[in-house]
Design a protein around this motif. Structure first.
Motif, PDB file in Angstrom:
ATOM      1  N   ARG A  88       0.863  -1.174   0.000  1.00 35.19           N
ATOM      2  CA  ARG A  88       0.000   0.000   0.000  1.00 35.19           C
ATOM      3  C   ARG A  88       0.907   1.234   0.000  1.00 35.19           C
ATOM      4  NH1 ARG A  88      -3.203   3.107   4.002  1.00 35.19           N
ATOM      5  NH2 ARG A  88      -4.940   3.957   2.788  1.00 35.19           N
ATOM      6  N   ALA A  89       0.745   2.076  -1.018  1.00 37.71           N
ATOM      7  CA  ALA A  89       1.612   3.242  -1.178  1.00 37.71           C
ATOM      8  C   ALA A  89       1.076   4.447  -0.420  1.00 37.71           C
ATOM      9  CB  ALA A  89       1.736   3.586  -2.664  1.00 37.71           C
ATOM     10  N   ASN A  90       1.991   5.342  -0.052  1.00 34.72           N
ATOM     11  CA  ASN A  90       1.603   6.612   0.558  1.00 34.72           C
ATOM     12  C   ASN A  90       0.961   7.543  -0.460  1.00 34.72           C
ATOM     13  OD1 ASN A  90       4.506   5.870   1.917  1.00 34.72           O
ATOM     14  ND2 ASN A  90       2.996   6.531   3.416  1.00 34.72           N
ATOM     15  N   ILE A  91       1.460   7.461  -1.690  1.00 36.86           N
ATOM     16  CA  ILE A  91       1.007   8.365  -2.753  1.00 36.86           C
ATOM     17  C   ILE A  91       0.510   7.521  -3.920  1.00 36.86           C
ATOM     18  CG2 ILE A  91       1.665  10.243  -4.316  1.00 36.86           C
ATOM     19  CD1 ILE A  91       4.137  10.631  -2.341  1.00 36.86           C
ATOM     20  N   ARG A  92      -0.702   7.768  -4.331  1.00 34.05           N
ATOM     21  CA  ARG A  92      -1.263   7.090  -5.502  1.00 34.05           C
ATOM     22  C   ARG A  92      -1.278   8.084  -6.649  1.00 34.05           C
ATOM     23  NH1 ARG A  92      -7.198   4.655  -5.258  1.00 34.05           N
ATOM     24  NH2 ARG A  92      -7.557   6.497  -6.464  1.00 34.05           N
ATOM     25  N   VAL A  93      -0.826   7.677  -7.827  1.00 31.62           N
ATOM     26  CA  VAL A  93      -0.784   8.556  -8.988  1.00 31.62           C
ATOM     27  C   VAL A  93      -1.658   7.954 -10.087  1.00 31.62           C
ATOM     28  CG1 VAL A  93       0.677   9.783 -10.627  1.00 31.62           C
ATOM     29  CG2 VAL A  93       1.592   9.180  -8.380  1.00 31.62           C
ATOM     30  N   LEU A  94      -2.599   8.767 -10.570  1.00 28.34           N
ATOM     31  CA  LEU A  94      -3.551   8.325 -11.578  1.00 28.34           C
ATOM     32  C   LEU A  94      -3.559   9.285 -12.760  1.00 28.34           C
ATOM     33  CD1 LEU A  94      -6.486   7.639  -9.090  1.00 28.34           C
ATOM     34  CD2 LEU A  94      -4.929   5.942 -10.063  1.00 28.34           C
ATOM     35  N   ALA A  95      -3.871   8.763 -13.930  1.00 24.04           N
ATOM     36  CA  ALA A  95      -4.054   9.602 -15.115  1.00 24.04           C
ATOM     37  C   ALA A  95      -5.547   9.789 -15.341  1.00 24.04           C
ATOM     38  CB  ALA A  95      -3.427   8.944 -16.336  1.00 24.04           C
ATOM     39  N   ASP A  96      -5.919  10.994 -15.756  1.00 23.68           N
ATOM     40  CA  ASP A  96      -7.307  11.230 -16.152  1.00 23.68           C
ATOM     41  C   ASP A  96      -7.342  12.343 -17.203  1.00 23.68           C
ATOM     42  OD1 ASP A  96      -7.157  13.670 -14.784  1.00 23.68           O
ATOM     43  OD2 ASP A  96      -8.704  13.178 -13.329  1.00 23.68           O
ATOM     44  N   ASN A  97      -8.522  12.674 -17.659  1.00 19.67           N
ATOM     45  CA  ASN A  97      -8.653  13.673 -18.722  1.00 19.67           C
ATOM     46  C   ASN A  97      -8.850  15.087 -18.200  1.00 19.67           C
ATOM     47  OD1 ASN A  97      -8.327  11.783 -20.787  1.00 19.67           O
ATOM     48  ND2 ASN A  97     -10.483  11.200 -20.665  1.00 19.67           N
ATOM     49  N   GLY A  98      -8.837  15.289 -16.897  1.00 19.58           N
ATOM     50  CA  GLY A  98      -9.025  16.618 -16.315  1.00 19.58           C
ATOM     51  C   GLY A  98      -7.725  17.394 -16.238  1.00 19.58           C
ATOM     52  N   TRP A  99      -7.737  18.402 -15.365  1.00 16.08           N
ATOM     53  CA  TRP A  99      -6.561  19.221 -15.117  1.00 16.08           C
ATOM     54  C   TRP A  99      -5.736  18.546 -14.024  1.00 16.08           C
ATOM     55  CZ3 TRP A  99      -4.846  22.919 -18.128  1.00 16.08           C
ATOM     56  CH2 TRP A  99      -3.807  23.743 -17.667  1.00 16.08           C
ATOM     57  N   PRO A 100      -4.400  18.636 -14.066  1.00 15.41           N
ATOM     58  CA  PRO A 100      -3.583  18.024 -12.998  1.00 15.41           C
ATOM     59  C   PRO A 100      -3.957  18.589 -11.626  1.00 15.41           C
ATOM     60  CG  PRO A 100      -2.207  18.741 -14.820  1.00 15.41           C
ATOM     61  CD  PRO A 100      -3.580  19.295 -15.071  1.00 15.41           C
ATOM     62  N   ARG A 101      -3.918  17.724 -10.627  1.00 14.99           N
ATOM     63  CA  ARG A 101      -4.279  18.157  -9.282  1.00 14.99           C
ATOM     64  C   ARG A 101      -3.736  17.167  -8.259  1.00 14.99           C
ATOM     65  NH1 ARG A 101      -7.875  15.843 -12.209  1.00 14.99           N
ATOM     66  NH2 ARG A 101      -9.417  14.380 -11.438  1.00 14.99           N
ATOM     67  N   ALA A 102      -3.674  17.638  -7.025  1.00 15.06           N
ATOM     68  CA  ALA A 102      -3.227  16.805  -5.911  1.00 15.06           C
ATOM     69  C   ALA A 102      -4.276  16.852  -4.819  1.00 15.06           C
ATOM     70  CB  ALA A 102      -1.891  17.297  -5.379  1.00 15.06           C
ATOM     71  N   LEU A 103      -4.489  15.734  -4.193  1.00 19.71           N
ATOM     72  CA  LEU A 103      -5.395  15.639  -3.053  1.00 19.71           C
ATOM     73  C   LEU A 103      -4.596  15.106  -1.872  1.00 19.71           C
ATOM     74  CD1 LEU A 103      -7.209  15.122  -5.725  1.00 19.71           C
ATOM     75  CD2 LEU A 103      -8.909  14.411  -4.080  1.00 19.71           C
ATOM     76  N   PRO A 104      -3.864  15.995  -1.164  1.00 14.24           N
ATOM     77  CA  PRO A 104      -3.105  15.545   0.009  1.00 14.24           C
ATOM     78  C   PRO A 104      -4.061  15.126   1.122  1.00 14.24           C
ATOM     79  CG  PRO A 104      -2.446  17.759  -0.696  1.00 14.24           C
ATOM     80  CD  PRO A 104      -3.696  17.415  -1.425  1.00 14.24           C
ATOM     81  N   THR A 105      -3.717  14.077   1.841  1.00 15.18           N
ATOM     82  CA  THR A 105      -4.503  13.673   3.008  1.00 15.18           C
ATOM     83  C   THR A 105      -3.760  14.079   4.277  1.00 15.18           C
ATOM     84  OG1 THR A 105      -3.568  11.449   2.824  1.00 15.18           O
ATOM     85  CG2 THR A 105      -5.742  11.817   1.847  1.00 15.18           C
ATOM     86  N   THR A 106      -2.529  13.656   4.406  1.00 12.91           N
ATOM     87  CA  THR A 106      -1.626  14.132   5.447  1.00 12.91           C
ATOM     88  C   THR A 106      -0.297  14.407   4.760  1.00 12.91           C
ATOM     89  OG1 THR A 106      -0.911  11.889   6.010  1.00 12.91           O
ATOM     90  CG2 THR A 106      -2.726  12.812   7.323  1.00 12.91           C
ATOM     91  N   LEU A 107       0.598  15.050   5.440  1.00 13.06           N
ATOM     92  CA  LEU A 107       1.884  15.400   4.859  1.00 13.06           C
ATOM     93  C   LEU A 107       2.597  14.140   4.371  1.00 13.06           C
ATOM     94  CD1 LEU A 107       3.675  17.851   4.332  1.00 13.06           C
ATOM     95  CD2 LEU A 107       4.690  17.496   6.579  1.00 13.06           C
ATOM     96  N   LEU A 133       3.735  16.381  -6.952  1.00  8.04           N
ATOM     97  CA  LEU A 133       4.395  15.733  -5.813  1.00  8.04           C
ATOM     98  C   LEU A 133       4.802  16.773  -4.771  1.00  8.04           C
ATOM     99  CD1 LEU A 133       6.501  13.043  -7.707  1.00  8.04           C
ATOM    100  CD2 LEU A 133       4.559  12.620  -6.166  1.00  8.04           C
ATOM    101  N   GLY A 134       5.161  17.977  -5.227  1.00  9.83           N
ATOM    102  CA  GLY A 134       5.466  19.074  -4.303  1.00  9.83           C
ATOM    103  C   GLY A 134       4.293  19.389  -3.397  1.00  9.83           C
ATOM    104  N   HIS A 135       3.068  19.329  -3.928  1.00  5.79           N
ATOM    105  CA  HIS A 135       1.878  19.535  -3.086  1.00  5.79           C
ATOM    106  C   HIS A 135       1.774  18.450  -2.018  1.00  5.79           C
ATOM    107  CE1 HIS A 135       0.278  22.917  -5.201  1.00  5.79           C
ATOM    108  NE2 HIS A 135       0.014  22.249  -6.326  1.00  5.79           N
ATOM    109  N   ILE A 136       2.043  17.218  -2.387  1.00  8.46           N
ATOM    110  CA  ILE A 136       1.985  16.108  -1.423  1.00  8.46           C
ATOM    111  C   ILE A 136       3.040  16.310  -0.330  1.00  8.46           C
ATOM    112  CG2 ILE A 136       2.238  13.611  -1.119  1.00  8.46           C
ATOM    113  CD1 ILE A 136      -0.340  14.392  -2.637  1.00  8.46           C
ATOM    114  N   LEU A 137       4.158  16.966  -0.683  1.00  5.03           N
ATOM    115  CA  LEU A 137       5.225  17.236   0.284  1.00  5.03           C
ATOM    116  C   LEU A 137       4.983  18.523   1.067  1.00  5.03           C
ATOM    117  CD1 LEU A 137       8.298  16.140  -1.872  1.00  5.03           C
ATOM    118  CD2 LEU A 137       7.041  14.815  -0.142  1.00  5.03           C
ATOM    119  N   GLY A 138       3.812  19.117   0.894  1.00  2.90           N
ATOM    120  CA  GLY A 138       3.414  20.252   1.724  1.00  2.90           C
ATOM    121  C   GLY A 138       3.552  21.623   1.102  1.00  2.90           C
ATOM    122  N   LEU A 139       3.878  21.714  -0.180  1.00  2.00           N
ATOM    123  CA  LEU A 139       4.066  23.023  -0.809  1.00  2.00           C
ATOM    124  C   LEU A 139       2.769  23.533  -1.433  1.00  2.00           C
ATOM    125  CD1 LEU A 139       7.489  22.511  -2.625  1.00  2.00           C
ATOM    126  CD2 LEU A 139       7.058  23.566  -0.397  1.00  2.00           C
TER     127      LEU A 139
END
Length: 195
Positions: A88-107, A133-139
């Motif tokens: 089970r990974a800390n970060i899941r990365v998916l492709a979709d047809n929308g705009w790039p985005r991040a959904l951080p849960t915890t740092l 990935l920068g967003h997932i790292l808190g930026l």
């Protein structure tokens, strides 16, 4: 991948222990380190390891791997590693047809969407991956901003292909995870960051 060694030989190695929590390596709390050992006091804390799963990133998988490698080259407090099969990974990365985005849960944890809409408009895939990935790292986003700022995102324009964080962004991630901050519980974040 950075190779980290502890000065002071076996004594220092015994003073620092790593425990795995939710797929993330965490350095032993400062109280567990001996004040009698100057080598232990001068040794940097081990990087916090976060795993990522790019199996759902489709055509962006190599861009995600490169974005993670850029963060590994840029900071010492964090290391991003591909998750092992079945892990089970800390970060899941998916492709979709929308705009790039991040959904951080915890740092250090959350979901990244590699949106095809930005790629279709001409934005660089490696920059997108490193930025999200920068967003997932808190930026946070820093818009508008110059191409030299990774977190300026799309405001730097399609001609910008810089996938590297600048000195301030590196320092912020180091501060989020390094030193005594690494001993604190990650701050909760349940926001969607759409770039």
């Amino acid at each position: 991948m950075h190779v980290r060694t502890l000065a002071g030989g076996l004594a220092a190695a015994l003073l620092v222990s790593l425990s795995l929590t939710g797929g993330q390596a965490v350095a032993a709390p400062a109280a567990a380190r001996s004040a009698d050992s100057p080598a232990a006091a001068d040794s940097p804390l081990a990087a916090r390891v976060f795993t990522y799963d790019a199996a759902g990133a489709a055509e962006f998988r190599s861009a995600v791997d490169r974005g993670a490698a850029i963060w590994n080259e840029s900071v010492d407090a964090v290391e991003l590693r591909p998750a092992a099969a079945g892990q089970r990974a800390n970060i899941r990365v998916l492709a979709d047809n929308g705009w790039p985005r991040a959904l951080p849960t915890t740092l250090g944890n959350g979901t990244v969407y590699m949106g095809r809409q930005a790629v279709d408009q001409g934005y660089n895939t490696i920059r997108i991956a490193a930025h999200e990935l920068g967003h997932i790292l808190g930026l946070p986003d820093r818009k508008p901003g110059p191409c030299s700022s990774l977190m300026s995102g799309s405001s730097a324009g399609t001609a910008c292909t810089n996938p590297y964080p600048n000195a301030a962004e590196k320092s912020e991630v180091e501060g989020n995870f390094g030193g005594e901050l690494a001993d604190r519980a990650p701050r909760a974040r349940a926001e969607v960051i759409v770039d």
